[in-house]
Design a protein around this motif. Structure first.
Motif, PDB file in Angstrom:
ATOM      1  N   ARG A 147       0.783  -0.953   0.500  1.00  0.00           N
ATOM      2  CA  ARG A 147      -0.350  -0.112  -0.258  1.00  0.00           C
ATOM      3  C   ARG A 147       0.997   1.479   0.231  1.00  0.00           C
ATOM      4  O   ARG A 147       0.314   2.145  -0.677  1.00  0.00           O
ATOM      5  CB  ARG A 147      -1.126   0.115   1.438  1.00  0.00           C
ATOM      6  CG  ARG A 147      -2.455   0.780   1.056  1.00  0.00           C
ATOM      7  CD  ARG A 147      -2.600   0.759   2.294  1.00  0.00           C
ATOM      8  NE  ARG A 147      -3.667  -0.218   2.746  1.00  0.00           N
ATOM      9  CZ  ARG A 147      -5.042  -0.902   1.931  1.00  0.00           C
ATOM     10  NH1 ARG A 147      -5.172   0.342   1.347  1.00  0.00           N
ATOM     11  NH2 ARG A 147      -5.184  -1.561   2.418  1.00  0.00           N
ATOM     12  N   HIS A 148       2.173   1.335   0.590  1.00  0.00           N
ATOM     13  CA  HIS A 148       2.814   2.611   0.860  1.00  0.00           C
ATOM     14  C   HIS A 148       3.143   2.633  -0.712  1.00  0.00           C
ATOM     15  O   HIS A 148       3.352   3.791  -1.436  1.00  0.00           O
ATOM     16  CB  HIS A 148       4.121   2.449   1.523  1.00  0.00           C
ATOM     17  CG  HIS A 148       3.947   2.525   3.027  1.00  0.00           C
ATOM     18  ND1 HIS A 148       4.596   0.755   4.019  1.00  0.00           N
ATOM     19  CD2 HIS A 148       2.920   2.478   3.897  1.00  0.00           C
ATOM     20  CE1 HIS A 148       3.945   1.905   5.478  1.00  0.00           C
ATOM     21  NE2 HIS A 148       3.004   2.357   4.931  1.00  0.00           N
ATOM     22  N   LEU A 149       3.759   1.074  -1.391  1.00  0.00           N
ATOM     23  CA  LEU A 149       4.227   1.655  -3.068  1.00  0.00           C
ATOM     24  C   LEU A 149       2.962   2.274  -3.820  1.00  0.00           C
ATOM     25  O   LEU A 149       3.871   3.206  -4.205  1.00  0.00           O
ATOM     26  CB  LEU A 149       4.361   0.070  -3.760  1.00  0.00           C
ATOM     27  CG  LEU A 149       5.955  -0.462  -2.577  1.00  0.00           C
ATOM     28  CD1 LEU A 149       6.071  -1.381  -3.477  1.00  0.00           C
ATOM     29  CD2 LEU A 149       6.907   0.032  -2.653  1.00  0.00           C
ATOM     30  N   LEU A 150       2.369   1.865  -3.570  1.00  0.00           N
ATOM     31  CA  LEU A 150       1.466   2.755  -4.111  1.00  0.00           C
ATOM     32  C   LEU A 150       0.426   4.241  -4.034  1.00  0.00           C
ATOM     33  O   LEU A 150      -0.024   4.862  -4.983  1.00  0.00           O
ATOM     34  CB  LEU A 150      -0.047   1.452  -4.538  1.00  0.00           C
ATOM     35  CG  LEU A 150       0.182   0.173  -4.946  1.00  0.00           C
ATOM     36  CD1 LEU A 150      -1.310  -0.273  -4.848  1.00  0.00           C
ATOM     37  CD2 LEU A 150       0.217   0.147  -6.427  1.00  0.00           C
ATOM     38  N   THR A 151       0.834   4.696  -2.872  1.00  0.00           N
ATOM     39  CA  THR A 151       0.502   5.798  -2.416  1.00  0.00           C
ATOM     40  C   THR A 151       1.532   6.725  -2.157  1.00  0.00           C
ATOM     41  O   THR A 151       1.530   8.056  -2.091  1.00  0.00           O
ATOM     42  CB  THR A 151      -0.103   5.702  -1.035  1.00  0.00           C
ATOM     43  OG1 THR A 151       0.185   4.503   0.125  1.00  0.00           O
ATOM     44  CG2 THR A 151      -1.731   5.037  -1.182  1.00  0.00           C
ATOM     45  N   VAL A 194       4.301  11.739   1.402  1.00  0.00           N
ATOM     46  CA  VAL A 194       3.867  11.584   0.081  1.00  0.00           C
ATOM     47  C   VAL A 194       5.261  12.119  -0.343  1.00  0.00           C
ATOM     48  O   VAL A 194       5.869  13.059  -0.453  1.00  0.00           O
ATOM     49  CB  VAL A 194       2.719  12.240  -0.139  1.00  0.00           C
ATOM     50  CG1 VAL A 194       2.527  11.847  -1.740  1.00  0.00           C
ATOM     51  CG2 VAL A 194       2.061  11.947   0.281  1.00  0.00           C
ATOM     52  N   ALA A 195       5.928  11.625  -1.405  1.00  0.00           N
ATOM     53  CA  ALA A 195       7.233  11.798  -2.248  1.00  0.00           C
ATOM     54  C   ALA A 195       7.633  10.964  -3.448  1.00  0.00           C
ATOM     55  O   ALA A 195       7.484   9.297  -3.119  1.00  0.00           O
ATOM     56  CB  ALA A 195       8.438  11.579  -1.482  1.00  0.00           C
ATOM     57  N   TYR A 196       7.075  11.464  -4.780  1.00  0.00           N
ATOM     58  CA  TYR A 196       6.509  10.504  -5.908  1.00  0.00           C
ATOM     59  C   TYR A 196       8.099   9.668  -6.178  1.00  0.00           C
ATOM     60  O   TYR A 196       8.889  10.280  -5.861  1.00  0.00           O
ATOM     61  CB  TYR A 196       6.596  11.905  -6.969  1.00  0.00           C
ATOM     62  CG  TYR A 196       6.562  10.713  -8.382  1.00  0.00           C
ATOM     63  CD1 TYR A 196       4.952  11.219  -8.495  1.00  0.00           C
ATOM     64  CD2 TYR A 196       7.152  10.701  -9.125  1.00  0.00           C
ATOM     65  CE1 TYR A 196       4.492  10.279 -10.003  1.00  0.00           C
ATOM     66  CE2 TYR A 196       6.695  10.406 -10.292  1.00  0.00           C
ATOM     67  CZ  TYR A 196       5.430   9.620 -10.976  1.00  0.00           C
ATOM     68  OH  TYR A 196       5.070   9.409 -11.961  1.00  0.00           O
ATOM     69  N   SER A 197       7.898   7.944  -6.296  1.00  0.00           N
ATOM     70  CA  SER A 197       8.803   7.551  -6.310  1.00  0.00           C
ATOM     71  C   SER A 197       7.896   6.400  -7.401  1.00  0.00           C
ATOM     72  O   SER A 197       7.174   5.465  -7.687  1.00  0.00           O
ATOM     73  CB  SER A 197       8.607   6.451  -4.951  1.00  0.00           C
ATOM     74  OG  SER A 197       9.442   5.499  -5.006  1.00  0.00           O
ATOM     75  N   GLY A 198       9.462   6.658  -8.781  1.00  0.00           N
ATOM     76  CA  GLY A 198       9.056   5.770  -9.926  1.00  0.00           C
ATOM     77  C   GLY A 198       8.980   4.639  -9.253  1.00  0.00           C
ATOM     78  O   GLY A 198       8.853   2.835  -9.788  1.00  0.00           O
TER      79      GLY A 198
END
Length: 319
Positions: A147-151, A194-198
């Motif tokens: 869930r952390h990955l998807l958010t 929240v920090a954008y992460s590819g």
């Protein structure tokens, strides 16, 4: 950032249509839209092309399963004077992420994973991951989850581990790439920012592959692309489609359009990048969008899952 735009706007659809360019008469109304106002959209986009603010555009607007507007403007390749077409293919980059999120949810519905599973269950390298601090690194306060990955709250950087280049990355398989993850410390504690992460979405794709025991590109083909009729969407572009691929452009300091220097076709690539590796068309991306509307009969996830996917997951964390 690419200055090509693939715009897909979906309001609702009763069935999965084959989109066509509507013929609108001036001073008329079509499915609730003013034809004169729609004409301004095309005029504006043509201006952007003529001013060299973008090389070309494809725009698609759909309402109730009918195309309101479907137009191509400008060039898919300026140097070769190759015109943009409605079926031009694009590197859709980060629009890959919603597809990966859907694949995760489908795997969850099949009972193959849980959104709150810890990452280390699938990727052992994350068992010892630490978090950066002023004094070096500190332990995690909570488990890092899917869930952390998807958010985008995983704390993972947007940079690839070990400074790996795109050229090197494309030569790896997803599993080989995943083996390098979890070795670098996280930027923040999981769930705290929240920090954008590819990298996070590449990790999610790797987990889908491990949980399903099916290569990620095959899983999304079977569970998403085939059911939705997305025949023009691929992780690996067929050579026969190279002429349809729109060149990606950026701007130099003088504001002129210059093509990206990367290998757009990624010849020989093995890496199905869940963060940004897809090729697609406006029409196919519309099919994907419509799968999440309330009235379409083409479903890839349940209504309950759609409610979860479209609900705020990050509370009052600032974006």
């Amino acid at each position: 950032m690419s200055l090509h735009f693939t715009i897909a706007i979906a309001l609702a659809a009763q069935q999965q249509p084959s989109f066509k360019a509507p013929i609108l008469q001036p001073n008329s109304t079509y499915l609730g839209f003013d034809s004169n106002r729609l004409a301004l959209l095309n005029k504006r986009l043509k201006e952007q092309v003529s001013k060299r603010r973008t090389a070309g555009t494809v725009t698609l607007v759909v309402r109730n399963g009918n195309s309101i507007h479907f137009e191509a403007n400008g060039w898919s390749n300026i140097a070769n004077k190759r015109a943009m077409r409605r079926d031009s293919k694009f590197q859709v980059w980060s629009m890959t992420k919603p597809v990966t999120a859907a694949a995760v949810v489908i795997a969850a519905e099949e009972g193959l994973l849980n959104l709150d599973d810890p990452i280390e269950k699938y990727l052992p390298s994350f068992r010892t991951v630490q978090v950066k601090s002023s004094d070096g690194t500190i332990p995690l306060k909570k488990k890092l989850t899917i869930r952390h990955l998807l958010t985008h709250t995983s704390g993972l950087s947007s940079n690839d581990p070990g400074g790996i280049s795109d050229d090197e990355k494309f030569k790896l398989t997803l599993r080989e790439y995943a083996s390098r993850l979890g070795k670098a410390p996280l930027e923040t504690q999981p769930g705290s920012a929240v920090a954008y992460s590819g990298v996070g979405f590449s990790t999610a794709a790797a987990i889908v592959e491990m949980a399903t025991k099916v290569p990620f590109e095959k899983y999304v083909q079977l569970r998403i692309f085939d059911p939705l009729g997305m025949k023009d969407t691929h992780f690996f572009l067929p050579p026969s489609d190279y002429p349809r691929l729109a060149t990606a452009y950026g701007q130099n300091d003088e504001g002129s359009l210059i093509p990206f220097t990367h290998d757009a076709t990624r010849k020989g690539a093995h890496f199905a990048n869940g963060a940004g590796g897809l090729y697609s068309t406006a029409e196919d991306m519309m099919r994907f969008i419509l799968a999440f509307t309330s009235q379409t009969n083409k479903k890839i996830v349940s209504p309950a899952s759609i409610r979860v996917m479209t609900r705020l997951q990050t509370g009052d964390l600032p974006m």
